[in-house]
Design a protein around this motif. Structure first.
Motif, PDB file in Angstrom:
ATOM      1  N   HIS A 135      19.212  87.882  94.099  1.00  0.00           N
ATOM      2  CA  HIS A 135      19.384  86.433  93.919  1.00  0.00           C
ATOM      3  C   HIS A 135      20.045  86.138  92.575  1.00  0.00           C
ATOM      4  N   LEU A 136      19.642  86.865  91.543  1.00  0.00           N
ATOM      5  CA  LEU A 136      20.248  86.665  90.224  1.00  0.00           C
ATOM      6  C   LEU A 136      21.728  87.067  90.243  1.00  0.00           C
ATOM      7  N   ARG A 137      22.047  88.158  90.960  1.00  0.00           N
ATOM      8  CA  ARG A 137      23.447  88.586  91.052  1.00  0.00           C
ATOM      9  C   ARG A 137      24.301  87.522  91.744  1.00  0.00           C
ATOM     10  N   SER A 138      23.707  86.831  92.720  1.00  0.00           N
ATOM     11  CA  SER A 138      24.459  85.790  93.438  1.00  0.00           C
ATOM     12  C   SER A 138      24.779  84.597  92.546  1.00  0.00           C
ATOM     13  N   LYS A 139      24.083  84.490  91.432  1.00  0.00           N
ATOM     14  CA  LYS A 139      24.276  83.362  90.522  1.00  0.00           C
ATOM     15  C   LYS A 139      25.188  83.709  89.348  1.00  0.00           C
ATOM     16  N   PHE A 140      25.714  84.934  89.330  1.00  0.00           N
ATOM     17  CA  PHE A 140      26.565  85.336  88.215  1.00  0.00           C
ATOM     18  C   PHE A 140      27.828  84.480  88.156  1.00  0.00           C
ATOM     19  N   ASN A 141      27.945  83.714  87.108  1.00  0.00           N
ATOM     20  CA  ASN A 141      29.148  82.933  86.819  1.00  0.00           C
ATOM     21  C   ASN A 141      29.105  82.612  85.335  1.00  0.00           C
ATOM     22  N   TYR A 142      29.757  83.425  84.549  1.00  0.00           N
ATOM     23  CA  TYR A 142      29.653  83.303  83.098  1.00  0.00           C
ATOM     24  C   TYR A 142      30.116  81.944  82.592  1.00  0.00           C
ATOM     25  N   ARG A 143      31.052  81.326  83.301  1.00  0.00           N
ATOM     26  CA  ARG A 143      31.567  80.025  82.853  1.00  0.00           C
ATOM     27  C   ARG A 143      30.503  78.932  82.989  1.00  0.00           C
ATOM     28  N   GLU A 144      29.490  79.176  83.848  1.00  0.00           N
ATOM     29  CA  GLU A 144      28.412  78.200  84.002  1.00  0.00           C
ATOM     30  C   GLU A 144      27.211  78.525  83.117  1.00  0.00           C
ATOM     31  N   SER A 145      26.788  79.793  83.108  1.00  0.00           N
ATOM     32  CA  SER A 145      25.612  80.161  82.315  1.00  0.00           C
ATOM     33  C   SER A 145      25.517  81.674  82.171  1.00  0.00           C
ATOM     34  N   VAL A 146      24.977  82.107  81.052  1.00  0.00           N
ATOM     35  CA  VAL A 146      24.734  83.531  80.833  1.00  0.00           C
ATOM     36  C   VAL A 146      23.300  83.911  81.231  1.00  0.00           C
ATOM     37  N   MET A 147      22.479  82.917  81.570  1.00  0.00           N
ATOM     38  CA  MET A 147      21.060  83.171  81.833  1.00  0.00           C
ATOM     39  C   MET A 147      20.796  84.150  82.974  1.00  0.00           C
ATOM     40  N   PRO A 148      21.473  84.036  84.127  1.00  0.00           N
ATOM     41  CA  PRO A 148      21.180  85.007  85.189  1.00  0.00           C
ATOM     42  C   PRO A 148      21.512  86.437  84.779  1.00  0.00           C
ATOM     43  N   TYR A 149      22.505  86.614  83.944  1.00  0.00           N
ATOM     44  CA  TYR A 149      22.858  87.941  83.443  1.00  0.00           C
ATOM     45  C   TYR A 149      21.730  88.495  82.575  1.00  0.00           C
ATOM     46  N   LEU A 150      21.216  87.660  81.679  1.00  0.00           N
ATOM     47  CA  LEU A 150      20.163  88.107  80.772  1.00  0.00           C
ATOM     48  C   LEU A 150      18.876  88.410  81.540  1.00  0.00           C
ATOM     49  N   LEU A 151      18.518  87.553  82.492  1.00  0.00           N
ATOM     50  CA  LEU A 151      17.313  87.798  83.281  1.00  0.00           C
ATOM     51  C   LEU A 151      17.451  89.080  84.099  1.00  0.00           C
ATOM     52  N   TYR A 152      18.600  89.288  84.698  1.00  0.00           N
ATOM     53  CA  TYR A 152      18.854  90.509  85.458  1.00  0.00           C
ATOM     54  C   TYR A 152      18.682  91.730  84.551  1.00  0.00           C
ATOM     55  N   PHE A 153      19.214  91.637  83.355  1.00  0.00           N
ATOM     56  CA  PHE A 153      19.115  92.720  82.371  1.00  0.00           C
ATOM     57  C   PHE A 153      17.655  93.008  82.020  1.00  0.00           C
ATOM     58  N   LEU A 154      16.866  91.962  81.804  1.00  0.00           N
ATOM     59  CA  LEU A 154      15.463  92.143  81.420  1.00  0.00           C
ATOM     60  C   LEU A 154      14.661  92.812  82.537  1.00  0.00           C
ATOM     61  N   PHE A 155      14.925  92.427  83.777  1.00  0.00           N
ATOM     62  CA  PHE A 155      14.203  93.012  84.906  1.00  0.00           C
ATOM     63  C   PHE A 155      14.644  94.447  85.197  1.00  0.00           C
ATOM     64  N   LYS A 156      15.826  94.832  84.676  1.00  0.00           N
ATOM     65  CA  LYS A 156      16.324  96.181  84.922  1.00  0.00           C
ATOM     66  C   LYS A 156      16.084  97.139  83.758  1.00  0.00           C
ATOM     67  N   THR A 157      15.625  96.627  82.617  1.00  0.00           N
ATOM     68  CA  THR A 157      15.457  97.486  81.428  1.00  0.00           C
ATOM     69  C   THR A 157      14.046  97.469  80.851  1.00  0.00           C
ATOM     70  N   GLY A 158      13.270  96.422  81.129  1.00  0.00           N
ATOM     71  CA  GLY A 158      11.948  96.321  80.519  1.00  0.00           C
ATOM     72  C   GLY A 158      12.002  95.903  79.062  1.00  0.00           C
ATOM     73  N   PHE A 159      13.164  95.456  78.594  1.00  0.00           N
ATOM     74  CA  PHE A 159      13.270  94.992  77.207  1.00  0.00           C
ATOM     75  C   PHE A 159      12.433  93.720  77.034  1.00  0.00           C
ATOM     76  N   ARG A 160      11.870  93.555  75.841  1.00  0.00           N
ATOM     77  CA  ARG A 160      11.276  92.273  75.484  1.00  0.00           C
ATOM     78  C   ARG A 160      12.398  91.234  75.457  1.00  0.00           C
ATOM     79  N   VAL A 161      12.037  89.975  75.643  1.00  0.00           N
ATOM     80  CA  VAL A 161      13.056  88.928  75.710  1.00  0.00           C
ATOM     81  C   VAL A 161      13.919  88.930  74.454  1.00  0.00           C
ATOM     82  N   GLY A 162      13.272  89.002  73.290  1.00  0.00           N
ATOM     83  CA  GLY A 162      14.019  89.008  72.038  1.00  0.00           C
ATOM     84  C   GLY A 162      14.899  90.231  71.882  1.00  0.00           C
TER      85      GLY A 162
END
Length: 377
Positions: free
Chosen positions: A183-210
């Motif tokens: 669902h996050l991949r379907s929302k990828f559109n950098y011109r609109e928002s970077v948020m789905p990219y960051l959330l996808y990254f967090l769920f795939k790496t286990g990084f803390r938000v910061g």
């Protein structure tokens, strides 16, 4: 507090110790290394503190006074992150509020238990436990400094409100986890928002938000398929901070799909951020042309909208659920617990067991079926 300098042609070290008003109260020089200067300065500080402390300790000194001395000497000069020190200061204010009306020497075990119980009627058991841990350390520190007092924390029981269950903090099923990623991949559109990219990254790496917010393109090794983290970014304050702990500095393996997502994002950024040099001096990956780095609140809101659209999860979830889900998923797939601890930035497996020791629903169902089969006569 002590300061250290290396001076002269011989490059020898010296130290100076200051009181709370900034006046030099002790100094020495001629040390070949900084460590030698620090060893003597710390011992000198301890003796000065003990003599001054014992001299002024009387029946009027409060528990907060003892806490303040401990904080100034042991926490303030330390290399702990500023956010960690802020937590100590918050608990210090609570100590002042709860115990300012009674001298430390008059606090009995019963009186201490009563006051902790009253505090526990307003906050979670976890908060009460943290407060008690600080107070216990302060009492031990004071006794080592020569103060004669009872350890009223010995044998205390911790009570408090129930905190949020870990069950509310992660995606429970593997299928829902993968649905969210899709669902996050379907929302990828950098011109609109970077948020789905960051959330996808967090769920795939286990990084803390910061940690995710602080990732730069130079931190990504596309050839060896790894990403490193060594600092954090406060989205609300828009500033970099130190890593949470030393073990938080780490490098993790990532899959080809995530790397392709990042490559596509980088290409899109190069077209959108035509004035990149001025807009993105830090070379940050998750940088939005309009809003810079997302705020924590904005990221949480975006995630909850996605979960609502999918009809999964809990409205209590935050972006940190990406980290919880990642740890749960690795454990459920049989990844060694020590490896998971290292990837998550924990120094040992104890925190992992307390926080991420649950498994995902499909795995629970599978193990139940296995048990049923084993018990057939």
């Amino acid at each position: 507090m002590a300061s250290y300098r290396q001076r002269g042609k011989s490059k020898l070290w010296d130290y100076r110790i200051f009181d709370k008003k900034g006046k030099v109260i002790a100094t020495n020089s001629g040390f070949k290394t900084k460590r030698e200067a620090m060893n003597e300065a710390q011992e000198k500080e301890r003796k000065l503190f003990q003599s001054n402390y014992t001299a002024r300790f009387d029946s009027k000194v409060t528990l907060f006074d003892l806490w303040k001395d401990w904080y100034d000497l042991m926490i303030l000069p330390s290399e702990k992150a500023e956010s960690t020190k802020e937590g100590y200061r918050f608990r210090g204010k609570m100590i002042e509020k709860l115990f300012s009306d009674i001298p430390a020497v008059q606090i009995t075990h019963k009186e201490y238990q009563i006051r902790l119980n009253e505090y526990g009627e307003k906050v979670t058991k976890e908060y009460v436990g943290r407060l008690n841990a600080d107070i216990r350390t302060v009492v031990k520190f004071s006794k080592r400094s020569g103060i004669v007092m009872n350890d009223f924390t010995d044998g205390v029981k911790i009570f408090g409100l129930a905190g949020r269950d870990i069950e509310d903090k992660y995606i429970h099923s593997i299928s829902n986890y993968k649905d969210l990623l899709s669902h996050l991949r379907s929302k990828f559109n950098y011109r609109e928002s970077v948020m789905p990219y960051l959330l996808y990254f967090l769920f795939k790496t286990g990084f803390r938000v910061g940690e995710g917010m602080a990732v730069c393109w130079s931190d990504i090794d596309f050839e060896n398929r790894t990403i490193k983290t060594y600092r954090r970014f406060s989205g609300d304050k828009q500033v970099f901070t130190l890593p949470k702990t030393k073990t938080s500095i780490r490098e993790i393996p990532v899959d080809d799909k995530l790397l392709q997502v990042l490559k596509d994002l980088k290409e899109e950024q190069s077209m959108v951020l035509y004035d990149r040099k001025d807009l993105n001096k830090e070379d940050l990956v998750f940088y939005d042309r309009r809003y810079r780095i997302p705020t924590n609140a904005g990221l949480n809101k975006y995630l909850r909208v996605c979960l609502s659209e999918l009809g999964i999860g809990s409205q209590e979830m935050s972006a940190t659920s990406g980290r919880h889900t990642y740890g749960s998923y690795l454990l459920s797939q049989g990844v060694d617990i020590w490896v998971v601890a290292k990837l998550m930035g924990h120094k040992d497996i104890q925190q992992l067991i307390r926080t991420y020791g649950h498994v995902l629903q499909e795995v629970i169902d599978k193990e139940y079926d296995t048990i049923r089969d084993l018990m057939v006569e």
